[in-house]
Motif scaffolding. Structure first.
Motif, PDB file in Angstrom:
ATOM      1  N   ALA A 149     -18.607  12.023  -9.837  1.00 12.59           N
ATOM      2  CA  ALA A 149     -19.287  12.997  -9.131  1.00 12.59           C
ATOM      3  C   ALA A 149     -18.869  13.835  -7.963  1.00 12.59           C
ATOM      4  N   GLU A 150     -18.431  11.928  -7.036  1.00 12.61           N
ATOM      5  CA  GLU A 150     -17.482  12.531  -5.532  1.00 12.61           C
ATOM      6  C   GLU A 150     -16.119  13.009  -5.483  1.00 12.61           C
ATOM      7  N   LEU A 151     -15.384  12.962  -6.855  1.00 10.94           N
ATOM      8  CA  LEU A 151     -14.648  13.397  -6.794  1.00 10.94           C
ATOM      9  C   LEU A 151     -13.688  14.692  -6.397  1.00 10.94           C
ATOM     10  N   SER A 152     -14.907  15.716  -6.781  1.00 13.90           N
ATOM     11  CA  SER A 152     -14.728  17.062  -6.205  1.00 13.90           C
ATOM     12  C   SER A 152     -14.522  17.209  -5.141  1.00 13.90           C
ATOM     13  N   LYS A 153     -15.737  16.695  -4.848  1.00 12.71           N
ATOM     14  CA  LYS A 153     -15.364  16.708  -2.942  1.00 12.71           C
ATOM     15  C   LYS A 153     -14.509  16.597  -2.124  1.00 12.71           C
ATOM     16  N   SER A 154     -14.749  17.711  -1.342  1.00 10.72           N
ATOM     17  CA  SER A 154     -13.406  17.442  -0.334  1.00 10.72           C
ATOM     18  C   SER A 154     -13.522  15.943   1.510  1.00 10.72           C
ATOM     19  N   LEU A 155     -12.218  16.249   1.170  1.00  7.53           N
ATOM     20  CA  LEU A 155     -12.446  14.311   1.953  1.00  7.53           C
ATOM     21  C   LEU A 155     -13.267  14.982   3.215  1.00  7.53           C
ATOM     22  N   LYS A 156     -12.742  16.225   3.754  1.00  8.96           N
ATOM     23  CA  LYS A 156     -13.802  16.072   4.814  1.00  8.96           C
ATOM     24  C   LYS A 156     -15.536  16.040   4.828  1.00  8.96           C
ATOM     25  N   ASP A 157     -15.986  16.343   3.457  1.00  7.47           N
ATOM     26  CA  ASP A 157     -17.034  16.359   3.397  1.00  7.47           C
ATOM     27  C   ASP A 157     -17.449  15.208   3.312  1.00  7.47           C
ATOM     28  N   LEU A 158     -16.990  14.125   2.089  1.00  5.26           N
ATOM     29  CA  LEU A 158     -16.542  12.702   1.973  1.00  5.26           C
ATOM     30  C   LEU A 158     -16.669  11.695   3.309  1.00  5.26           C
ATOM     31  N   GLY A 159     -15.587  12.573   4.638  1.00  8.10           N
ATOM     32  CA  GLY A 159     -15.869  11.475   5.908  1.00  8.10           C
ATOM     33  C   GLY A 159     -14.911  11.050   6.231  1.00  8.10           C
ATOM     34  N   LEU A 160     -14.196  10.719   5.108  1.00  7.96           N
ATOM     35  CA  LEU A 160     -12.147  10.263   5.810  1.00  7.96           C
ATOM     36  C   LEU A 160     -11.570  11.216   6.165  1.00  7.96           C
ATOM     37  N   THR A 161     -11.868  12.128   7.205  1.00  5.81           N
ATOM     38  CA  THR A 161     -11.267  12.548   8.245  1.00  5.81           C
ATOM     39  C   THR A 161     -10.819  11.784   9.511  1.00  5.81           C
ATOM     40  N   PRO A 162     -10.498  11.781  10.162  1.00  5.55           N
ATOM     41  CA  PRO A 162      -9.065  11.742   9.803  1.00  5.55           C
ATOM     42  C   PRO A 162      -8.259  11.259   9.360  1.00  5.55           C
ATOM     43  N   SER A 163      -8.938   9.838   9.153  1.00  2.10           N
ATOM     44  CA  SER A 163      -8.079   9.200   8.233  1.00  2.10           C
ATOM     45  C   SER A 163      -8.637   7.997   7.596  1.00  2.10           C
ATOM     46  N   ALA A 164      -8.489   7.213   6.820  1.00  4.12           N
ATOM     47  CA  ALA A 164      -8.870   6.186   6.050  1.00  4.12           C
ATOM     48  C   ALA A 164      -8.104   5.826   4.948  1.00  4.12           C
ATOM     49  N   PRO A 195       1.085  -1.430  -0.156  1.00  2.00           N
ATOM     50  CA  PRO A 195       0.323   0.130  -0.145  1.00  2.00           C
ATOM     51  C   PRO A 195       0.815   1.559   0.021  1.00  2.00           C
ATOM     52  N   ILE A 196       0.245   2.179  -0.927  1.00  2.00           N
ATOM     53  CA  ILE A 196       0.606   3.655  -0.498  1.00  2.00           C
ATOM     54  C   ILE A 196       0.227   4.431   0.294  1.00  2.00           C
ATOM     55  N   THR A 197       0.570   5.077   1.111  1.00  2.00           N
ATOM     56  CA  THR A 197       0.694   6.128   1.962  1.00  2.00           C
ATOM     57  C   THR A 197       0.880   7.434   1.695  1.00  2.00           C
ATOM     58  N   THR A 198      -0.607   8.543   1.851  1.00  2.00           N
ATOM     59  CA  THR A 198       0.158   9.928   1.829  1.00  2.00           C
ATOM     60  C   THR A 198      -1.087  11.113   3.014  1.00  2.00           C
ATOM     61  N   ALA A 199      -1.134  12.248   2.879  1.00  2.00           N
ATOM     62  CA  ALA A 199      -1.132  13.205   4.252  1.00  2.00           C
ATOM     63  C   ALA A 199      -1.548  14.779   2.827  1.00  2.00           C
ATOM     64  N   LEU A 200      -2.423  14.380   3.172  1.00  2.00           N
ATOM     65  CA  LEU A 200      -3.341  15.574   2.242  1.00  2.00           C
ATOM     66  C   LEU A 200      -4.400  16.731   3.247  1.00  2.00           C
ATOM     67  N   PRO A 201      -3.673  18.068   3.257  1.00  2.00           N
ATOM     68  CA  PRO A 201      -5.038  18.647   3.594  1.00  2.00           C
ATOM     69  C   PRO A 201      -6.947  18.228   3.534  1.00  2.00           C
ATOM     70  N   SER A 202      -7.815  18.287   4.455  1.00  2.00           N
ATOM     71  CA  SER A 202      -8.739  17.614   5.103  1.00  2.00           C
ATOM     72  C   SER A 202      -9.838  18.166   3.640  1.00  2.00           C
ATOM     73  N   GLU A 203      -9.343  20.113   3.180  1.00  2.00           N
ATOM     74  CA  GLU A 203     -10.304  19.984   2.170  1.00  2.00           C
ATOM     75  C   GLU A 203      -9.691  19.887   1.267  1.00  2.00           C
ATOM     76  N   SER A 204      -8.738  19.179   0.761  1.00  3.82           N
ATOM     77  CA  SER A 204      -8.358  18.772  -0.212  1.00  3.82           C
ATOM     78  C   SER A 204      -9.634  17.813  -1.513  1.00  3.82           C
ATOM     79  N   PRO A 205      -9.951  18.213  -2.556  1.00  2.00           N
ATOM     80  CA  PRO A 205     -10.766  17.280  -3.453  1.00  2.00           C
ATOM     81  C   PRO A 205     -10.414  15.650  -3.087  1.00  2.00           C
ATOM     82  N   LEU A 206     -11.061  14.916  -3.533  1.00  3.05           N
ATOM     83  CA  LEU A 206     -11.115  13.240  -3.657  1.00  3.05           C
ATOM     84  C   LEU A 206      -9.609  13.091  -5.097  1.00  3.05           C
TER      85      LEU A 206
END
Length: 345
Positions: free
Chosen positions: A324-339, A280-291
């Motif tokens: 369509a959800e690719l434009s939504k933020s990670l926060k709106d998609l419920g992926l914070t704080p980790s996923a 697996p690969i890992t990364t860290a992005l701002p929560s407001e970043s889109p998918l």
């Protein structure tokens, strides 16, 4: 000139060097031969087999052998000839240098003296040049040895100075080479230290990735066991598609989702499993970043991946994200704080 040859050999000079000196000076006497030996002491003796003893030199000639020789000498020297008008019947025995008073028995020796001293004033003389006595030969030998000793001492001093200068140059060069070698070694040590640091960082990342994978697998197995248990017991489960789950199931399903609103997370850590396999690969992005930024990150891992073809799904809760959800933020998609996401293309 066998006498001069024997005298020089008797003085201890090499026979070949004596023959060279006599030929080079045109057999003009003992003194010119000794001067030649001193001047060419350090040189090797050339091949004299094809050289005549008189080649390029004036043959010695006594002024009393022929009146023509006296007349020839008068044309070579510039000095006034004394006694030319008076005592015409007196026979000339030698040639005298008017500038230093030295007497020579023939024109060849007078010419040699003129070349060496630069004197140009000569006259006829009735003074007869007597051959060297044994005492005079010994004195000449002592003078010659003294000159040779002085010349050797001077040469030894010059050689010592030259050797000292060469030794200083050698030491400086050796010192500079050692300094350069030490600098190269220091650079190599720094490179090794940096390489070890990078290895430790990479090992730490690998251990963290393995640990995260283990935790994700544990969670996936726990979710699968809970789902199977709910199915066996006939209880509702969020994945069963029921619109009105029981309060206990609703509370269990809502608990991870409600952890986000209770606290603001500025950064989201993601572990992404690739459909092609591999670690697996890992990364860290701002929560407001889109998918879509996550899709771009996945596409950057290989030139064969097109960012527009990347899609994501989630094991728990099971979900496939639409284009369509690719434009939504990670926060709106419920992926914070980790996923943990599964990427495919």
């Amino acid at each position: 000139m066998a006498g001069d040859k024997d005298t020089l050999v008797g003085m201890g000079f090499d026979l070949a060097r004596v023959e060279w000196a006599l030929k080079a000076t045109g057999n003009r006497g003992l003194q010119p031969a000794m001067d030649h030996i001193l001047e060419h002491e350090g040189e090797s003796v050339p091949d004299l087999s094809g050289v005549s003893e008189s080649k390029g030199r004036s043959q010695p000639m006594d002024v009393d052998d022929d009146d023509d020789d006296v007349e020839a000498l008068k044309g070579l020297v510039k000095g006034a000839v004394a006694g030319g008008s008076e005592g015409a019947d007196v026979e000339a025995k030698s040639i005298k240098c008017s500038q230093c008073g030295k007497v020579f028995k023939n024109t060849a020796l007078a010419n040699y003296h003129a070349e060496k001293s630069g004197h140009d004033q000569f006259e006829e003389s009735i003074e007869e040049v007597k051959p060297l006595t044994e005492e005079e030969k010994k004195q000449k030998l002592e003078e010659l040895r003294a000159k040779m000793a002085e010349k050797r001492a001077r040469k030894a001093e010059e050689d010592a100075l030259e050797n000292k200068a060469n030794e200083n140059i050698r030491r400086k060069t050796h010192k500079d080479l050692n300094k350069l070698r030490e600098e190269v070694q220091a650079k190599e040590i720094l490179k090794e230290v940096e390489a070890k640091k990078r290895e430790k960082v990479e090992e730490a990342k690998a251990r963290a990735a393995v640990k995260a994978q283990i935790e994700a697998d544990k969670k996936a197995r726990a979710d699968k066991a809970a789902r199977e248990k709910a199915i066996r017991e006939g209880k509702p489960f969020p994945d069963a598609g029921q619109s009105s789950p029981t309060p206990a199931a609703a509370a269990a399903a809502a608990k991870p989702a409600q952890s986000g609103p209770s606290k603001e997370f500025k950064e989201t850590r993601l572990q992404i499993r690739l459909a092609s396999g591999g670690a697996p690969i890992t990364t860290a992005l701002p929560s407001e970043s889109p998918l879509r930024e996550v899709a771009e990150f996945v596409a950057s891992q290989s030139p064969d991946i097109d960012v527009d073809s990347v899609s994501f799904s989630q094991a728990f809760p099971r979900k496939t994200f639409s284009a369509a959800e690719l434009s939504k933020s990670l926060k709106d998609l419920g992926l914070t704080p980790s996923a943990v996401l599964l990427a495919s293309w």
